[in-house]
Write a protein that holds these residues in place. Structure first.
Motif: not given
Length: 292
Positions: A120-125, A221-238
């Motif tokens: 996620e850091i590489k993506d945002i950068l 871009t919908g980036y956050k929304e796509e992260l949310e779809a990964e599941g709660e723990v994954e989303f929170q960490t990212r």
């Protein structure tokens, strides 16, 4: 009551810690609600007193920790491998990593990936690099379909070929998507991407802070929304990691008189590109309590 006749056996002897560490832990945990009372003990002796240092900011805390390790290694001639830093969440490694690099302290991350190597850091950068100038082809190619916009490998290949034939950057080729042979329906999808980038550029030129632009990227871009779809723990960490990158952007903007995205990215690159692969085992260990 659920298990009539059950017998409670307490495991109270500890083999790893000294009594001072256990006593401190006992005192902290004694206040927990609904716990079974137990008293940890060890035959390892009292050991050193536990030291407590409090700080106003995570920045000062990281600075103190790494300087303290340096002092110990220099004065007492102890190896770096004698030291470990434990923290609660992976996002907290960023400041510690940066301080280790600043003071040339070799480190290894256990059970985690170096902060600037996290997806996620590489993506945002990559978004920020594309907004800054669009000249880094790899960055643009990384995010042209992140989050998914329906721009597949075939379309990518056609844009790359067009860019190469015209001697232009990948981003400039995207901006001229209508002229790319055989792009078909993907033209509209690429246009959505470039117009978003232009919007972010306008926002930045219009006085938005780097942090604000990052927040815009996440939502628009919908980036956050796509992260949310990964599941709660994954989303929170990212999200914790992205939040930490935002913290860096904010502290950078407060430090300099005329903050610019280019300079911010240069600062990040200095830390991100340091060759940390010091192969010796003499390194400080950084890890979460969970990994430990």
């Amino acid at each position: 009551s659920a298990f009539p006749g059950a017998h409670v056996i307490k495991l109270e002897q500890n083999y790893r810690s000294t009594q001072n560490i256990l006593s401190a832990a006992n005192e902290v945990i004694r206040h927990n609600r609904g716990r079974k009372d137990k008293t940890l003990w060890t035959s390892n002796g009292e050991g050193d007193q536990v030291k407590l240092a409090q700080f106003d900011t995570a920045y000062e805390e990281a600075d103190y920790i790494v300087k303290d390790i340096l002092t110990e290694t220099e004065k007492e001639n102890r190896p770096f491998s004698d030291f470990a830093v434990l923290y609660r969440t992976n996002a907290q490694s960023r400041l510690l990593e940066e301080k280790c690099i600043l003071y040339s302290v070799p480190y290894r991350l256990v059970g985690g990936v170096n902060f600037y190597q996290r997806k996620e850091i590489k993506d945002i950068l990559s978004y920020l690099k594309t907004i800054a100038n669009g000249q880094d082809d790899l960055a643009v190619q990384r995010i042209v379909n992140v989050p998914k916009r329906g721009i597949g490998a075939t379309s990518m290949g056609r844009i790359i070929a067009f860019a190469s034939a015209g001697g232009m950057s990948f981003y400039d080729a995207c901006a001229r998507a209508a002229a790319v042979p055989g792009l078909g329906k993907a033209v509209g999808k690429v246009a959505v991407f470039t117009s978003q980038i232009e919007d972010f550029r306008d926002a930045l030129n219009g006085g938005a802070t780097i942090r604000e632009v990052m927040e815009q990227i996440l939502v628009e871009t919908g980036y956050k929304e796509e992260l949310e779809a990964e599941g709660e723990v994954e989303f929170q960490t990212r999200m914790e990691n992205i939040e930490e990158l935002m913290n860096k952007a904010v502290s950078y903007s407060e430090e300099v008189e005329h903050p610019s995205l280019d300079e911010f990215l240069e600062q990040v690159a200095l830390v991100a590109d340091v060759d940390r692969m010091d192969d010796s085992e003499n390194r400080v260990t950084l890890m979460t309590l969970h990994s430990a």
